[in-house]
Design an enzyme around this catalytic site. Sequence first.
Site, PDB file in Angstrom:
ATOM      1  N   HIS A 134     -26.144  30.524 -45.717  1.00 32.16           N
ATOM      2  CA  HIS A 134     -25.240  30.667 -44.571  1.00 32.16           C
ATOM      3  C   HIS A 134     -25.614  29.706 -43.451  1.00 32.16           C
ATOM      4  O   HIS A 134     -24.745  29.017 -42.884  1.00 32.16           O
ATOM      5  CB  HIS A 134     -25.296  32.113 -44.070  1.00 32.16           C
ATOM      6  CG  HIS A 134     -24.492  32.366 -42.841  1.00 32.16           C
ATOM      7  ND1 HIS A 134     -23.192  32.832 -42.884  1.00 32.16           N
ATOM      8  CD2 HIS A 134     -24.788  32.197 -41.526  1.00 32.16           C
ATOM      9  CE1 HIS A 134     -22.726  32.940 -41.646  1.00 32.16           C
ATOM     10  NE2 HIS A 134     -23.684  32.569 -40.809  1.00 32.16           N
ATOM     11  N   GLU A 135     -26.907  29.635 -43.123  1.00 32.31           N
ATOM     12  CA  GLU A 135     -27.340  28.757 -42.029  1.00 32.31           C
ATOM     13  C   GLU A 135     -27.188  27.283 -42.394  1.00 32.31           C
ATOM     14  O   GLU A 135     -26.798  26.460 -41.561  1.00 32.31           O
ATOM     15  CB  GLU A 135     -28.788  29.080 -41.646  1.00 32.31           C
ATOM     16  CG  GLU A 135     -28.967  30.467 -41.052  1.00 32.31           C
ATOM     17  CD  GLU A 135     -28.044  30.716 -39.868  1.00 32.31           C
ATOM     18  OE1 GLU A 135     -27.953  29.841 -38.982  1.00 32.31           O
ATOM     19  OE2 GLU A 135     -27.398  31.774 -39.847  1.00 32.31           O
ATOM     20  N   HIS A 168     -23.631  26.128 -41.856  1.00 33.35           N
ATOM     21  CA  HIS A 168     -23.299  25.738 -40.484  1.00 33.35           C
ATOM     22  C   HIS A 168     -23.590  24.253 -40.264  1.00 33.35           C
ATOM     23  O   HIS A 168     -22.810  23.542 -39.629  1.00 33.35           O
ATOM     24  CB  HIS A 168     -24.123  26.558 -39.486  1.00 33.35           C
ATOM     25  CG  HIS A 168     -23.581  27.922 -39.200  1.00 33.35           C
ATOM     26  ND1 HIS A 168     -22.273  28.160 -38.822  1.00 33.35           N
ATOM     27  CD2 HIS A 168     -24.187  29.144 -39.220  1.00 33.35           C
ATOM     28  CE1 HIS A 168     -22.084  29.461 -38.624  1.00 33.35           C
ATOM     29  NE2 HIS A 168     -23.226  30.069 -38.859  1.00 33.35           N
ATOM     30  N   GLU A 207     -18.177  31.479 -38.697  1.00 37.67           N
ATOM     31  CA  GLU A 207     -18.979  32.444 -39.454  1.00 37.67           C
ATOM     32  C   GLU A 207     -18.377  32.691 -40.836  1.00 37.67           C
ATOM     33  O   GLU A 207     -19.095  32.758 -41.839  1.00 37.67           O
ATOM     34  CB  GLU A 207     -19.084  33.760 -38.682  1.00 37.67           C
ATOM     35  CG  GLU A 207     -19.955  33.690 -37.445  1.00 37.67           C
ATOM     36  CD  GLU A 207     -21.395  33.362 -37.771  1.00 37.67           C
ATOM     37  OE1 GLU A 207     -21.949  33.945 -38.713  1.00 37.67           O
ATOM     38  OE2 GLU A 207     -21.972  32.496 -37.096  1.00 37.67           O
TER      39      GLU A 207
END
Length: 267
Positions: A140-141, A144, A198
């Site tokens: 997820h990070e 980004h 997100e």
Amino acid sequence: MKQYLTPVALALTLLITACSSTTESGSVGASRSQLLLVSSAQLDQMAVQSYNKLKADAAAKGALNTDAAMLARVRAIAARIQPQTAVFRADAPRWQWEVNLINSEQVNAFCMPGGKIMFYTGLIRKLNLSDDEIAVVMGHEIAHALREHSREQVSQAAAAQTAIGIGTQLLGLGGGTTQLTGAAYEALVATQFSRSHENESDRIGLELMARAGYNPQAGVSLWQKMASAGSAGGGGFLSSHPSDSSRVQQIQSLLPTVMPLYLAARR
């Protein structure tokens, strides 16, 4: 006879030509044009400086990379995910990746532009994360950074300030009004990623970790843990990454797409 664009037309032209994307959509279909006015190089340089300061401050407090076993876990997971970034960006595997660990009660983790990753021990310890669940956070990070969400936010702020400046000139307003409008805008700018950012990172991150051989079903258990921890109060990752039922529902809806990728990686 030469024709010159008015300031407004010029600004609109710049905004239109700046709408693009640096990533592919992958199997999860993460496709969207983005406003990218500032360069990746500028943001990467800023990220390196910020990351180095963060490491130096943690080292001065004796909190940098003090848990060798946990550091090895996090770096091993990152090493498996990083090659999979090529699915979304051909250049990403060649980034100057770096992974470090801060010993802190804070429940937090992030990946700065250019692949600078930091995990806090509180996230792993308090939520008792498995390797699969760490991989969900890691993917997820990293997503980004792949989608350049920070670059997009900075570009949106720059575009807004440009529009404010042009509007002030056209209306004949003074500099004080410009400063007031700018200050108001700064106060309204979110200090965390938007819901659309997100959602994109959830989608891309789930594919990244599945391709790396981590079970994407852990996305459900992770966000259930996040929801429980969030209800008990907490900052850092918990406040900037709110967990709700729609988030879990999206992950569940993506499982038929990403589970075959996971099974293929395991084979």
